[in-house]
Scaffold this motif. Sequence first.
Motif, PDB file in Angstrom:
ATOM      1  N   SER A  58      11.581 -13.332  -3.378  1.00 21.50           N
ATOM      2  CA  SER A  58      11.217 -11.930  -3.552  1.00 21.50           C
ATOM      3  C   SER A  58      11.300 -11.174  -2.236  1.00 21.50           C
ATOM      4  O   SER A  58      10.878 -11.676  -1.189  1.00 21.50           O
ATOM      5  N   THR A  59      11.820  -9.949  -2.309  1.00 23.61           N
ATOM      6  CA  THR A  59      11.827  -9.054  -1.140  1.00 23.61           C
ATOM      7  C   THR A  59      10.893  -7.865  -1.387  1.00 23.61           C
ATOM      8  O   THR A  59      11.045  -6.812  -0.770  1.00 23.61           O
ATOM      9  N   ALA A  60       9.940  -8.030  -2.285  1.00 22.17           N
ATOM     10  CA  ALA A  60       9.022  -6.949  -2.643  1.00 22.17           C
ATOM     11  C   ALA A  60       8.112  -6.598  -1.470  1.00 22.17           C
ATOM     12  O   ALA A  60       7.790  -7.456  -0.642  1.00 22.17           O
ATOM     13  N   PRO A  61       7.643  -5.346  -1.398  1.00 23.64           N
ATOM     14  CA  PRO A  61       6.783  -4.924  -0.281  1.00 23.64           C
ATOM     15  C   PRO A  61       5.505  -5.738  -0.154  1.00 23.64           C
ATOM     16  O   PRO A  61       4.995  -5.926   0.950  1.00 23.64           O
ATOM     17  N   GLU A  62       4.985  -6.226  -1.286  1.00 25.23           N
ATOM     18  CA  GLU A  62       3.717  -6.971  -1.220  1.00 25.23           C
ATOM     19  C   GLU A  62       3.913  -8.428  -0.819  1.00 25.23           C
ATOM     20  O   GLU A  62       2.936  -9.142  -0.582  1.00 25.23           O
ATOM     21  N   ASP A  63       5.146  -8.873  -0.732  1.00 28.55           N
ATOM     22  CA  ASP A  63       5.423 -10.264  -0.377  1.00 28.55           C
ATOM     23  C   ASP A  63       5.806 -10.393   1.093  1.00 28.55           C
ATOM     24  O   ASP A  63       6.001  -9.401   1.794  1.00 28.55           O
ATOM     25  N   GLU A  64       5.918 -11.638   1.551  1.00 32.64           N
ATOM     26  CA  GLU A  64       6.249 -11.886   2.959  1.00 32.64           C
ATOM     27  C   GLU A  64       7.602 -11.261   3.299  1.00 32.64           C
ATOM     28  O   GLU A  64       8.556 -11.396   2.536  1.00 32.64           O
TER      29      GLU A  64
ATOM     30  N   GLU B 113       0.820  -1.220   0.000  1.00 33.75           N
ATOM     31  CA  GLU B 113       0.000   0.000   0.000  1.00 33.75           C
ATOM     32  C   GLU B 113       0.852   1.267   0.000  1.00 33.75           C
ATOM     33  O   GLU B 113       0.328   2.369  -0.252  1.00 33.75           O
ATOM     34  N   ASN B 114       2.138   1.149   0.303  1.00 36.47           N
ATOM     35  CA  ASN B 114       3.028   2.317   0.301  1.00 36.47           C
ATOM     36  C   ASN B 114       3.606   2.619  -1.078  1.00 36.47           C
ATOM     37  O   ASN B 114       4.226   3.674  -1.270  1.00 36.47           O
ATOM     38  N   VAL B 115       3.408   1.708  -2.039  1.00 33.26           N
ATOM     39  CA  VAL B 115       4.042   1.853  -3.352  1.00 33.26           C
ATOM     40  C   VAL B 115       3.098   2.600  -4.288  1.00 33.26           C
ATOM     41  O   VAL B 115       1.938   2.229  -4.451  1.00 33.26           O
ATOM     42  N   LEU B 116       3.611   3.665  -4.915  1.00 30.89           N
ATOM     43  CA  LEU B 116       2.764   4.584  -5.685  1.00 30.89           C
ATOM     44  C   LEU B 116       2.629   4.237  -7.165  1.00 30.89           C
ATOM     45  O   LEU B 116       1.753   4.786  -7.838  1.00 30.89           O
TER      46      LEU B 116
END
Length: 739
Positions: free
Chosen positions: A686-692, A601-604
């Motif tokens: 993955s180290t993406a914000p939407e992943d664990e 939710e922080n990614v624009l």
Amino acid sequence: MLPSHLNGHSPLARRRPRLSAASPPATGDSDAAAAAADAPLAEHDRIYFQSYSHIGIHEAMIKDRVRTDAYRSAIMHHQKFIEGKVVMDVGCGTGILSVFCARAGAKRVYAVEASEMATQAREIVKANNLDDKVVVVHGRVEDVEVEDKVDVIISEWMGYMLLYESMLPSVLFARDKWLKPGGLILPSHATLFMAPITNSERYEGSVDFWSDVYGINMSALVPLAKKFTSEEPSIEIIGGENVLSWPFVVKHIDCYTFKAEELKSITTKYKVSSMMLAPIHGFGLWFEVEFNGPSNPTDKSPSDLNPLDVIRKKRRRGSEDPVVLSTAPEDEPTHWHQTILYFPDPIEVKQDQIIEGSVKVSQSEENPRFLNIQLDCTLLIWIPRLLMVRSYNLQEGLFQQSRTEQMAASVVSTSAQATSPQQDRVRTDAYRSAIMHHQKFIEGKVVMDVGCGTGILSVFCARAGAKRVYAVEASEMATQAREIVKANNLDDKVVVVHGRVEDVEVEDKVDVIISEWMGYMLLYESMLPSVLFARDKWLKPGGLILPSHATLFMAPITNSERYEGSVDFWSDVYGINMSALVPLAKKFTSEEPSIEIIGGENVLSWPFVVKHIDCYTFKAEELKSITTKYKVSSMMLAPIHGFGLWFEVEFNGPSNPTDKSPSDLNPLDVIRKKRRRGSEDPVVLSTAPEDEPTHWHQTILYFPDPIEVKQDQIIEGSVKVSQSEENPRFLNIQLDCTM
């Protein structure tokens, strides 16, 4: 066009600002004050005061409402002694206590501060129209001169376990030199308590964890884990349920009569009774301070009272009783937490069993702000039996970081809890799954594990059927890795090689190279050059590299909660205008990358690719400088607070030249491809914000000021990531952004 966002070197540690040779204040209080500011400092004092120039520590202290509310309440409780009087605030920091005193009616407040924070304190005083009452004096209290004797001394001098890095000697110096007879000292009394504690969850998580890791016997690491758990005190929060007995008093300090020489060595004998059947994991220390008038010689000090009476007295306090600031486990947590001395091994005790011994707390000879602790412990059964004689040293390695950088880091993100790579199940599960996914390429083949650490990936490969695994490790952990291999009966398959992969020699070319080489934002302190060296020297043609591909992503992010908590917070603190600190807060927020956890939710916008790395073809020289242009569209109306970076790695075979790399794909296609993966697709970490979340978290480049964007607004620019000339493992990042 935004100014270039240049972030040098380490995104992990927030660098402490340099402390110049204590320049004189811009508007002098006196020639003596200027001379004091130029007074030479001992190295340990210079480092200490430099750390207090960092805004993060002041943020943590002021946001500790238990602490700040207690001081404000104490000032109002003693208002009749402050009104119309002269006050000295020793180590004033931001000047908040000085402002409290001025607003309580003090005629004059001398706010003495040795760090560079004196500049901001002076601006805060002026912004609150108190420069006719509050005089900020830049220098150590031992060096400054003021015009008056004072009626009141106030100071927040307490360190961890009361005495570590405390400013008590400075307060006592000010008392002896400046306090009028019958004057008030706040706080007036301090008591250091100690008690045996039990903490099975902490012990099991740090020590017993190593007995069985993914079915691998790693108990060779248990002695090392015990050593690291017990060799230095730990700053952490425990609860009343962790305390095994009534506490005993290590030292009671009456600030009206105490002498600085008494701090050199404090020895206390103790005898307590366990309140339950439980293992003792160590001893906890905490403190309380009272804001009272001068001691009544007929009063008992806490060291003369039964500890139970001390607790009951605290619980019975009414509105007329002195204010007490407590850091006890049963009370509301503070930024001091508790200080725990862990044993290497727990000791089982029965209910009502007697525990006795002695504790000695002495100043370090190298630096009197640091402490040595010697703890002797005897457990009484039928006859006294010596169980534990243990010495602890409170030195810079743990506590210096805890009090400054660690506290500042905790303000950055309380959600970004430290997780060791071994306990990062996302990371370790991905590697184990990748090994099994490629088992047909590993079975009967020769593998090289570059930077093997504990050897866990080497064991996974050996259990997947590898004929031989060369586990290469440059650190001293190679010793434990060798023991782990032996404990798992794999020393006929796994050869631990101690040294850098660039320096070692092995007998065979290898079919597979595996390595967990990724650092923060993929490339910070990464071991990729070592993997590429191993590939060029040791990998057979057509061999397998795990992971095979890596992609560094970046996107604009919004994080109002973080920004408001670290920057806007200073605009109004307890009704005090502290906006003089806003520029400093912006500087510290934006001058270096921050390692923290954000959410999807922080990614624009959809992320763009900074760099895609094919480990089969990538050259180490390409790491020297990477430049990427970007053009993205905001998905919402929101402020941009900066950019986030994260990465993904794939565990695939050699690239198919007809395949598109992520840099050739629409970012939306990259995300969709990841979401559609089935059991036959390559494993992705993955180290993406939407992943664990993983132990890598995300790397955030904050702007000094947020920028409002509309939905669908175009954001474009370029980002350059280059190796530091001083240390190629560190990075410089230059970010240009146009709306």
